[in-house]
Motif scaffolding. Structure first.
Motif, PDB file in Angstrom:
ATOM      1  N   LEU A  19       0.817  -1.211   0.000  1.00 24.99           N
ATOM      2  CA  LEU A  19       0.000   0.000   0.000  1.00 24.99           C
ATOM      3  C   LEU A  19       0.853   1.265   0.000  1.00 24.99           C
ATOM      4  CD1 LEU A  19      -2.610  -0.950   2.742  1.00 24.99           C
ATOM      5  CD2 LEU A  19      -3.061  -0.753   0.301  1.00 24.99           C
ATOM      6  N   HIS A  20       2.052   1.158   0.514  1.00 28.12           N
ATOM      7  CA  HIS A  20       2.858   2.347   0.769  1.00 28.12           C
ATOM      8  C   HIS A  20       3.984   2.535  -0.236  1.00 28.12           C
ATOM      9  CE1 HIS A  20       1.372   0.809   4.803  1.00 28.12           C
ATOM     10  NE2 HIS A  20       0.595   1.831   4.497  1.00 28.12           N
ATOM     11  N   LEU A  21       3.951   1.774  -1.347  1.00 28.49           N
ATOM     12  CA  LEU A  21       4.918   1.932  -2.427  1.00 28.49           C
ATOM     13  C   LEU A  21       4.277   2.703  -3.568  1.00 28.49           C
ATOM     14  CD1 LEU A  21       6.466  -1.660  -2.519  1.00 28.49           C
ATOM     15  CD2 LEU A  21       7.243   0.338  -1.236  1.00 28.49           C
ATOM     16  N   THR A  22       5.021   3.601  -4.176  1.00 32.93           N
ATOM     17  CA  THR A  22       4.458   4.450  -5.218  1.00 32.93           C
ATOM     18  C   THR A  22       4.281   3.681  -6.521  1.00 32.93           C
ATOM     19  OG1 THR A  22       6.609   5.211  -6.001  1.00 32.93           O
ATOM     20  CG2 THR A  22       5.588   6.462  -4.216  1.00 32.93           C
ATOM     21  N   GLN A  23       3.351   4.150  -7.331  1.00 35.17           N
ATOM     22  CA  GLN A  23       3.086   3.512  -8.610  1.00 35.17           C
ATOM     23  C   GLN A  23       4.325   3.561  -9.512  1.00 35.17           C
ATOM     24  OE1 GLN A  23       0.581   1.794  -9.448  1.00 35.17           O
ATOM     25  NE2 GLN A  23       0.875   1.515 -11.655  1.00 35.17           N
ATOM     26  N   ASP A  24       5.055   4.652  -9.473  1.00 35.46           N
ATOM     27  CA  ASP A  24       6.261   4.786 -10.290  1.00 35.46           C
ATOM     28  C   ASP A  24       7.270   3.690  -9.967  1.00 35.46           C
ATOM     29  OD1 ASP A  24       8.082   6.275 -12.093  1.00 35.46           O
ATOM     30  OD2 ASP A  24       9.187   6.656 -10.255  1.00 35.46           O
ATOM     31  N   PHE A  25       7.428   3.399  -8.680  1.00 35.54           N
ATOM     32  CA  PHE A  25       8.352   2.341  -8.245  1.00 35.54           C
ATOM     33  C   PHE A  25       7.917   0.986  -8.790  1.00 35.54           C
ATOM     34  CE2 PHE A  25       9.241  -1.024  -5.165  1.00 35.54           C
ATOM     35  CZ  PHE A  25      10.619  -0.942  -5.048  1.00 35.54           C
ATOM     36  N   LEU A  26       6.625   0.684  -8.709  1.00 28.28           N
ATOM     37  CA  LEU A  26       6.122  -0.609  -9.156  1.00 28.28           C
ATOM     38  C   LEU A  26       6.221  -0.755 -10.670  1.00 28.28           C
ATOM     39  CD1 LEU A  26       2.998  -0.823  -6.827  1.00 28.28           C
ATOM     40  CD2 LEU A  26       5.143  -2.089  -6.592  1.00 28.28           C
ATOM     41  N   GLU A  27       5.930   0.325 -11.398  1.00 27.79           N
ATOM     42  CA  GLU A  27       6.034   0.276 -12.852  1.00 27.79           C
ATOM     43  C   GLU A  27       7.489   0.076 -13.280  1.00 27.79           C
ATOM     44  OE1 GLU A  27       4.256   3.887 -14.097  1.00 27.79           O
ATOM     45  OE2 GLU A  27       2.193   3.134 -13.962  1.00 27.79           O
ATOM     46  N   GLU A  28       8.407   0.689 -12.556  1.00 31.04           N
ATOM     47  CA  GLU A  28       9.828   0.535 -12.853  1.00 31.04           C
ATOM     48  C   GLU A  28      10.254  -0.911 -12.668  1.00 31.04           C
ATOM     49  OE1 GLU A  28      12.983   3.875 -11.997  1.00 31.04           O
ATOM     50  OE2 GLU A  28      12.793   2.577 -10.246  1.00 31.04           O
ATOM     51  N   LEU A  29       9.742  -1.544 -11.620  1.00 32.56           N
ATOM     52  CA  LEU A  29      10.060  -2.954 -11.359  1.00 32.56           C
ATOM     53  C   LEU A  29       9.498  -3.846 -12.457  1.00 32.56           C
ATOM     54  CD1 LEU A  29      11.245  -5.069  -9.433  1.00 32.56           C
ATOM     55  CD2 LEU A  29       9.046  -5.097  -8.249  1.00 32.56           C
ATOM     56  N   GLN A  30       8.280  -3.554 -12.894  1.00 32.63           N
ATOM     57  CA  GLN A  30       7.667  -4.351 -13.960  1.00 32.63           C
ATOM     58  C   GLN A  30       8.456  -4.203 -15.257  1.00 32.63           C
ATOM     59  OE1 GLN A  30       3.963  -2.980 -15.566  1.00 32.63           O
ATOM     60  NE2 GLN A  30       3.240  -5.039 -16.024  1.00 32.63           N
ATOM     61  N   ALA A  31       8.864  -2.970 -15.586  1.00 28.90           N
ATOM     62  CA  ALA A  31       9.629  -2.736 -16.812  1.00 28.90           C
ATOM     63  C   ALA A  31      10.960  -3.479 -16.768  1.00 28.90           C
ATOM     64  CB  ALA A  31       9.859  -1.236 -17.010  1.00 28.90           C
ATOM     65  N   ALA A  32      11.585  -3.508 -15.603  1.00 29.06           N
ATOM     66  CA  ALA A  32      12.862  -4.217 -15.470  1.00 29.06           C
ATOM     67  C   ALA A  32      12.673  -5.712 -15.673  1.00 29.06           C
ATOM     68  CB  ALA A  32      13.464  -3.943 -14.098  1.00 29.06           C
ATOM     69  N   GLY A  33      11.569  -6.262 -15.169  1.00 28.55           N
ATOM     70  CA  GLY A  33      11.298  -7.682 -15.350  1.00 28.55           C
ATOM     71  C   GLY A  33      11.059  -8.035 -16.805  1.00 28.55           C
TER      72      GLY A  33
END
Length: 631
Positions: free
Chosen positions: A559-573
Motif C-alpha cells: 500500500l505504501h509503495l508508489t506507482q512509479d516504483f512498481l512500474e519501474e520494477l515491472q519494466a525491469a522484469g
C-alpha cells in the motif's frame, strides 16, 4: 463565466475526504476572486517574466531560502524522477526562483515555468502556487480547476513555506502534465516543505532555551516535533508551526513582536520550576499545557536550535564511516582506504553512479577527520547556473556585479577554510572555472570577484562525479592538470544493485529517518531484492522515506509503495525476459482495495484488527469500506 466553478461540480461526488473538501472550497474561493478581479479565463496568460536584474535581486534577497530549500528540492526531485514533473520554488510573491526536474512536455507552458515567471493569482488566475499563497494552505489544482484555459493541461500541487513565527516566505510546487497524474504528489511536497521550514527555523529563530515537544514521545527529534524557543526570562521568542498547532494558539509574528508570552501562559508550570527539573538533563519528561493536554518534552540549551539543529544534523551527518560499513566488500575496501590516508592532505575523488551515496560518504569522511569541528561546505557544480557558480565558489567584493550584497560575500572556498570543501558533480564544472580552481589548489589562496587581494585558505578537498573524467580529459572537456590535482586517491562506491548488504542498509536508513522500529513486510522486502534501483541508495532512501510517512507508524506494505516504483520494477522484469511475466502493476488504489478485502476476510470483519494490520485509523478504514461498497 462559461462554466461552473470546479468546487461546485464537486458537490455531486460521494464521500469526499475532509482535505479534498477543503481544497475544493479553496478553489471555489479563488475562482470568485478571479471573477471579481476580471481575470479573463479564455485569454492566454501573459508570461509575466521579470527582468534579469530584478531576478538577480530576488535571488540575492532569498539566498537563505535557496540555501535551505536546495537539499529538499533535490530529494523531492529524486522521489518523482522519471515522471516528467518539475519541482518549483517561488518567493512570497509567486515569482519562480528555482526549478528542478524534467518538466512538462508542452513548450509554450514550459516557457512560463522558468525562473522569473510570476504565478500569482493576479497574473495566472487560480493555480496551485498563487492560490496556496493567498489561502496560506497546501493545494492541488488539476486541469480545468485552473481558472485560465491556458493551464488546463497542467496538474499542480503547491505548499506554502513559512519562516519562524508564521512569516510566509515561499511556495514549493510540483507541476506535470495532466495526462500523467502522479500518486501522493501533494503529500510528498508537504514533507519537503516541512523540511525547508525546519531548516529555516533553525537558521533564523532567536532564543536561548529550546523546548522540543509532541504528544507522542517517538516524534520528538523528528520532522513533526514542536519547537518553542524561550529567552532566559521565560518569554516565548519563536515557535515553529508544528508547535503552534499543538498549542492551539495563533502566535504569528506580530503577536510575538508586540507582547510578551510567558512560559506559564502556555504550560501549566512556572518557568523557575521547569528550569529546575530539566537542568542539565537531555531526557524526555512529561509536560502539560494550560488547556490540560499532556505532552512529552526535552530541552536544548544556549540557542541549540541554531547551533546544532536536531533534525538537520540527524539527516545530514547521521552516518559515520563505521555505520556505513554494513557488510558490502567494495564499500568496506573504500572505507579501509580512506582510513589509511585520513588527515594526510591527500585530495579524494569519490566515484559512483548518481544516488550511490557520494555526499553522505564524503560527510562521513569529514566527520572522521581532525577537521570535524570545522565546516563541511558542499557545492553541486551541476546544480548552480554557470553565471552564478563563480561568485558562489570564489565570493565577491561590494559592487562586483548588479544585485551583489552591499558588503560583498564570502565564497564557498573561503567558507570551507579549516574544514572540508566538497565539490559534487565536478565533471560539470565549466572549463573557464577549472583554471581558477586549479590555481586555488596550487597556491592555497582565493581571490574574490572584484578584488585584487588573495586570501589564504586551508581545507580538505573531496570531489565527486558519476562521469568518467578520463574520457572528458581525452575529449578536451576537463583539464588534465586539474584531474591529477583532485585525484590523490580514487574511491569507487558500488551501485545498489551490486551491493550485498541490502537488509543492513535498509536498517541504517530507517535509523537515519528516526524510525528504527518500523517493520517492512516480506512481500515488500522481496520486491526490494528484485528491483534494479537505477537511482541507487538515494532512490531506496526516498522510497523508504515516503513509505514511512504513508504507513504512519504501521508496517510498510505494498500500500505504501508508489506507482512509479512498481512500474519501474515491472519494466525491469520485462527487459530481463523473465520466463514468468510479472504481475500487472496495479494502481495504488487497486492494491489498497485488495489488501483491505483480504484483511477483512482474514479477521472475519473485525474492523479494529484490520485497521491495526494495515496501519490506518478506524475512521479511514470505515470511509474506504464505504467507498468499496459503492464501487
Amino acid at each position: 463565466m462559461s462554466q461552473l466553478s470546479p468546487a461546485s461540480a464537486q458537490t455531486a461526488l460521494p464521500a469526499m475526504r475532509d482535505d479534498q473538501l477543503a481544497i475544493a472550497e479553496a478553489i471555489e474561493r479563488s475562482w470568485r476572486r478571479c471573477m471579481v478581479k476580471g481575470v479573463d479565463e479564455q485569454a492566454p496568460a501573459h508570461d509575466q517574466i521579470i527582468t534579469a536584474q530584478e531576478l538577480s535581486q530576488r535571488l540575492e534577497k532569498n539566498r537563505l531560502l535557496l540555501t535551505h530549500a536546495e537539499p529538499e528540492m533535490l530529494t523531492l526531485s529524486g522521489q518523482i524522477a522519471h515522471t516528467r514533473s518539475l519541482v518549483i520554488l517561488t518567493d512570497s510573491d509567486g515569482v519562480i526562483l528555482r526549478t528542478m526536474g524534467e518538466g512538462v512536455e508542452q513548450g509554450d507552458i514550459r516557457a512560463s515555468l522558468l525562473p522569473g515567471a510570476s504565478w500569482s493569482e493576479e497574473h495566472r488566475g487560480t493555480n496551485a502556487i498563487g492560490t496556496a499563497l493567498v489561502e496560506r494552505a497546501p493545494i492541488s489544482v488539476q486541469g480545468a480547476e485552473h481558472f485560465m484555459a491556458y493551464h488546463h493541461s497542467l496538474s499542480c500541487s503547491a505548499v506554502p513555506i513559512f519562516a519562524a513565527n508564521n512569516q510566509l516566505v515561499a511556495t514549493l510546487d510540483v507541476s506535470n502534465d495532466l495526462n500523467q497524474p502522479q500518486q501522493h504528489t501533494l503529500a510528498l511536497v508537504k514533507m519537503a516543505a516541512q523540511m525547508v521550514e525546519n531548516r529555516l527555523f533553525h537558521a533564523t529563530a532567536q532564543g536561548e532555551i529550546g523546548v522540543h515537544f509532541h504528544a507522542r514521545a517517538e516524534f520528538i527529534g523528528t520532522l513533526w516535533e514542536g519547537l518553542a524557543l524561550f529567552d532566559d526570562d521565560g518569554q516565548l521568542r519563536a515557535i515553529n508551526r508544528s508547535g503552534q498547532f499543538q498549542f492551539g494558539l495563533p502566535l504569528d509574528e506580530d503577536v510575538l513582536a508586540n507582547r510578551r508570552v510567558p512560559f506559564a501562559d502556555v504550560f501549566d508550570e512556572s518557568w523557575a520550576a521547569f528550569r529546575q527539573r530539566c537542568q542539565g538533563s537531555d531526557l524526555l519528561f512529561p509536560l502539560q499545557l494550560r488547556n490540560g493536554a499532556r505532552l512529552f518534552a526535552r530541552t536544548s540549551l544556549q540557542n541549540t536550535a541554531r547551533a546544532r539543529p536536531v533534525v538537520v544534523q540527524a539527516r545530514e551527518s547521521a552516518a559515520s564511516l563505521e555505520m556505513l560499513d554494513t557488510g558490502d566488500p567494495q564499500l568496506k575496501l573504500a572505507i579501509s582506504q580512506v582510513k589509511q590516508v585520513l588527515n594526510r592532505d591527500i585530495p579524494l575523488l569519490v566515484l559512483g553512479d548518481t544516488g550511490a551515496g557520494k555526499e553522505l560518504f564524503s560527510r562521513a569522511i569529514h566527520d572522521a577527520s581532525n577537521r570535524r569541528e570545522r565546516p563541511f561546505v558542499a557545492v553541486n557544480c551541476a546544480a548552480l547556473p554557470e553565471g552564478l557558480i563563480e561568485a558562489e565558489l570564489f565570493g565577491y567584493e561590494e559592487g562586483a556585479y548588479t544585485g551583489a550584497k552591499r558588503k560583498g560575500n564570502h565564497g564557498k572556498i573561503q567558507q570551507a577554510d579549516g574544514g572540508t570543501l566538497f565539490l559534487d558533480e565536478i565533471g560539470d564544472m565549466p572549463l573557464s572555472l577549472q583554471a581558477r580552481l586549479l590555481r586555488v589548489l596550487q597556491e592555497r589562496c582565493v581571490t574574490p570577484l572584484g578584488s585584487s587581494k588573495s586570501i589564504p585558505v586551508n581545507f580538505m578537498l573531496i570531489s565527486a562525479t558519476n562521469q568518467k573524467l578520463k574520457d572528458k580529459v581525452a575529449a578536451g572537456e576537463f583539464r588534465s592538470d586539474l584531474y591529477y590535482r583532485i585525484n590523490g586517491l580514487a574511491l569507487q562506491l558500488p551501485a545498489l544493485r551490486q551491493r550485498h548488504d541490502l537488509q543492513r542498509l535498509i536498517s541504517l536508513i530507517l535509523q537515519v529517518e528516526q524510525s528504527p522500529h518500523t517493520e517492512i513486510n516480506s512481500e515488500v522486502m522481496a520486491l526490494f531484492a528484485r528491483h534494479p534501483w537505477p537511482g541507487n541508495v538515494r532512490q531506496l532512501h526516498n522510497v523508504l522515506r515516503t513509505a514511512i510517512a504513508l504507513a504512519d507508524g504501521g508496517e510498510i506494505s505494498l500500500l505504501h509503495l508508489t506507482q512509479d516504483f512498481l512500474e519501474e520494477l515491472q519494466a525491469a522484469g520485462q527487459a530481463a525476459g523473465n520466463d514468468q511475466p510479472p504481475r500487472p502493476a496495479l494502481t495504488l488504489k487497486a492494491q489498497s482495495d485488495a489488501a483491505i478485502t483480504a484483511a477483512m476476510q482474514q479477521h472475519a470483519g473485525n474492523v479494529s484488527a484490520v485497521a491495526r494490520q494495515l496501519g490506518m485509523s478506524r475512521n479511514t478504514l470505515y470511509r474506504r469500506l464505504k467507498a468499496l461498497a459503492l464501487s
